[in-house]
Every structure is written in C-alpha cells, then in structure tokens.
Design a protein around this motif. Structure first.
Motif, short mmCIF file in Angstrom:
data_model
loop_
_atom_site.label_atom_id
_atom_site.label_comp_id
_atom_site.label_asym_id
_atom_site.label_seq_id
_atom_site.Cartn_x
_atom_site.Cartn_y
_atom_site.Cartn_z
N ARG A 1 10.58 -2.07 9.97
CA ARG A 1 11.32 -0.92 10.50
C ARG A 1 10.41 0.31 10.64
NH1 ARG A 1 14.89 -1.31 7.13
NH2 ARG A 1 14.41 0.31 5.61
N ARG A 2 9.58 0.57 9.64
CA ARG A 2 8.65 1.69 9.72
C ARG A 2 7.66 1.52 10.86
NH1 ARG A 2 7.70 5.26 5.53
NH2 ARG A 2 8.98 5.02 3.66
N ALA A 3 7.24 0.28 11.10
CA ALA A 3 6.27 0.04 12.17
C ALA A 3 6.80 0.50 13.52
CB ALA A 3 5.90 -1.45 12.22
N VAL A 4 8.08 0.29 13.75
CA VAL A 4 8.69 0.67 15.02
C VAL A 4 9.09 2.14 15.02
CG1 VAL A 4 10.58 0.20 16.62
CG2 VAL A 4 9.48 -1.70 15.42
N GLN A 5 9.80 2.55 13.99
CA GLN A 5 10.41 3.88 13.99
C GLN A 5 9.44 5.00 13.62
OE1 GLN A 5 13.80 3.44 11.37
NE2 GLN A 5 15.02 2.39 12.92
N GLU A 6 8.45 4.74 12.80
CA GLU A 6 7.54 5.80 12.36
C GLU A 6 6.15 5.67 12.95
OE1 GLU A 6 7.58 6.25 8.13
OE2 GLU A 6 9.78 6.21 8.01
N VAL A 7 5.66 4.43 13.06
CA VAL A 7 4.33 4.25 13.64
C VAL A 7 4.38 4.25 15.16
CG1 VAL A 7 2.29 2.74 13.69
CG2 VAL A 7 3.63 2.96 11.58
N GLY A 8 5.54 3.83 15.73
CA GLY A 8 5.71 3.84 17.18
C GLY A 8 5.30 2.57 17.88
#
Length: 377
Positions: free
Chosen positions: A313-320
C-alpha cells in the motif's frame, strides 16, 4: 473443486484488467477479461494481486524465527500469511555457530513441511561497524568451511547468506556459497565501491536492505550502494515502512534498478502485529515505541513491525509506484530471486493460487494460499 472469482481488477504480469479467474486444485486454470462465464464469487471490483513473497523476515505475532522454536516459527509464518505473505523465508540473526546450527536444523524441518521457503543467515559474517541490531560479541570472519557446516545443518534449505565482502575470507566464502546453490547477499558492510564490486564479481546477487547498515551515497566516495544499484546482476531489498528509507530513496532505487531488480521486504521482528513494549531479536533486547523497533541499548533500528500488505500500500500511495510495479516488487521479483517464479509470484495459468484481494484503498480484504481462503487479520 472449482472456484471462479468474478468482478475483479486482476493484476497480472501484462497489466491490470477487469475480469475473472478460475481456481482448481489449488492452481489458476483460467484468467479472463470482462464478465465471467457462469456464476462466480463476486469481488465487487476489488483488486486481486499475487500473494506476497517475503525473503527477509525475522518473526511476528510475538514469535521469532531466530528462537528456533518450531511453534513460534509456525505462529510467525501464519501471522504474515494472514497479511498476504503466502511465501516466506525465515531470516536469522547473528548468534554462536552452535546456536545457528541448531536453529537452522529446526527450521529446515518446516521447509520440508512446506511452511517456509528457506532460511536466510543474516550474519555472523558482517562488519562490526555496520552490525545494526546484531550481537557484536558473536560476529565472525567469513569461513567457507564453517559455512559448509551450517549449510549441512540446513539440508539444502539455507537459501541465502548475507556477507560483508571486505572482511577477510569473504570472497572465498561468497564463492563457496554460490557453488552450493545458495544466494550470496551483500549487506551490513562497510565496503568501498571497489570492494563491493569485488563482492558482486565473486557472486553476490542480492543487497540486504539497501541503504540500511551500509555507508551512505557520496558523490566522491560512492560506496556499495552505487555499486549495487548500477549492476544488472544484483537485486536490491528495500524496507518500505516509512522509517528505514524515505520514499524519495525508494523512488531513486526503482529508477536506477527497475521493479524487476527491486524487492520489498518487511525485515519484521517478533513485535509485528503486537503493541509497543520490550521484545527480543536474537540475543538483543528491543524496545518498540509507536511501531518503531530499536535496540534498548544504543538505539539502533532493530528490524521492523511491517507487514507486506502495508508495504504494498505504501509503495503505491506514498512512493507513487504503479500497481504493476508494486506487485512485481512484492511478488514476482522475490519469487525469481528464490528460483520459484515458475509456480508462484504472479497470477498466471498453472501457478499456485496464491493471491491477495485488496479494497479500493488498497487495504487488505482477503488472502488465498494454494486455493484456500485464510482467516482475515
């Protein structure tokens, strides 16, 4: 028995498409676009991504792989499975050779049972200056003969060993590991750029948690990070918990190495899934505050409390990153590193039915392993 999952957004190696998939005897048998033929289990437009493959995990749910206790190992593996990790490798930490031999042998039984995908020795052959949360009193110079004994205890299930290439005996030990079919990883190292290059040339093909426990990038003394990122033979691990590395540094790694050479790992320890408090990582005491794990003495980061669903989830939402990139980094690329991508790590006909169903906001909905739904966390 056949099960069809319909009305889904399926993430396959060739993209994300609205469609359906059928599972028989624990494997994917059909993957289609559009409306499913006949009745099926409707997923309400949720995402379906391949089950996560974590190649660097020390424990979870209060349980530890380095303990060597098989019940603890089962509890940790099942905890991570409920968070989407359908394939897991057990990582150990620096300990005496006697303890490592005992623990490796115990965990090899769970590999033979199919619970674990292998054992990772993250020590004792690491640099004192970059030891992180490893016991300084148990660090050793690499030895091909000593490693051979550990591999024998593992009965073919030691899949990876982390080695600092600048240490005396390191390059011979890297070559010995690779000669036995074991992945040599470069990590917990104070190597120069040239020493890192020598390690890669000797056979290191994985970077243990890139950025962490390595000298930082510098424009005049690039160090091991530059050597690892630029070499097409190397796959780099990244801990995407918002603490170990800034999102910009993850973007930099993916830009340099690509999703096909980048793996998201948890490096989770026993505190994953638990509250704040005091825990053990090997022989070291760890204090967890606000989800951040640090050694009680000295304050070094001591693994994480991360799960792979959060890393995705972080990879998509925060890292882009895109869904396709995130799926590659959490599933297909680590499966390739372990040599098991022919049967898991992607949603493809013939592969094991390992999958994760995610809601619109990418939070976890359900997990299936080998065609069987697991209890939700």
């Amino acid at each position: 028995m056949s099960t069809t999952l319909a009305d889904a957004r399926v993430v396959t190696p060739d993209g994300v498409h609205e469609g359906w998939l059928t599972i028989e005897d624990g494997r994917f048998t059909h993957i289609g676009r559009g409306r499913a033929p006949g009745a099926g289990v409707g997923l309400g437009g949720r995402y379906v991504v391949p089950g996560f493959v974590d190649i660097h995990t020390h424990g979870g749910a209060g349980a530890s792989f380095p303990s060597g206790d098989q019940e603890q190992a089962r509890r940790a593996a099942e905890f991570h499975a409920r968070h989407g990790t359908t394939t897991i490798m057990a990582s150990l930490v620096t300990a005496s050779i006697g303890d490592l031999t005992r623990v490796t042998s115990a965990l090899a039984e769970l590999c033979e049972d199919g619970l674990l995908a292998g054992v990772h020795l993250e020590g004792p052959y690491i640099a004192p200056a970059r030891r992180g949360a490893h016991d300084p009193g148990q660090l050793r110079e690499p030895s091909p003969g000593e490693l051979s004994g550990l591999l024998k205890a593992g009965r073919g299930h030691v899949r990876m060993v982390t080695i600092a290439p600048e240490l005396p005996g390191a390059l011979d030990t890297v070559r010995a590991a690779v000669g036995e079919g074991v992945i040599a990883a470069l990590g917990h190292s104070d190597a120069t750029y040239d020493q890192a290059r020598a390690g890669i040339d000797a056979g290191c093909t994985v970077a243990t948690h890139l950025y962490n426990a390595l000298p930082p990038l510098h424009h005049r003394t690039p160090g091991p990070i530059a050597a690892l990122l630029e070499d097409p033979r190397v796959t780099v691990e990244l801990i995407n918990d918002g603490l170990h590395a800034h999102p910009a540094m993850l973007r930099l790694a993916v830009a340099a190495a690509g999703a096909d050479r980048t793996v998201l790992v948890t490096d989770a320890m026993a505190a994953a899934g638990m509250g704040d408090g005091t825990y053990r990582l090997g022989s070291m005491d760890v204090e967890v505050t606000g989800g951040a794990a640090r050694l009680t003495e000295g304050g070094a980061i001591a693994g994480s409390t991360l799960t792979m669903d959060e890393a995705f989830r972080r990879a998509v939402q925060e890292v882009g990153l895109s869904l396709l990139e995130a799926a590659e980094m959490t599933s297909h690329t680590p499966a390739r590193v372990l040599g098991i991508s022919s049967h898991t790590g992607s949603i493809a006909v013939g592969n094991h039915a390992d999958l994760v169903v995610l809601n619109e906001d990418l939070t976890l909905h359900q997990v299936m392993r080998r065609g069987v739904w697991l209890p939700t966390p």
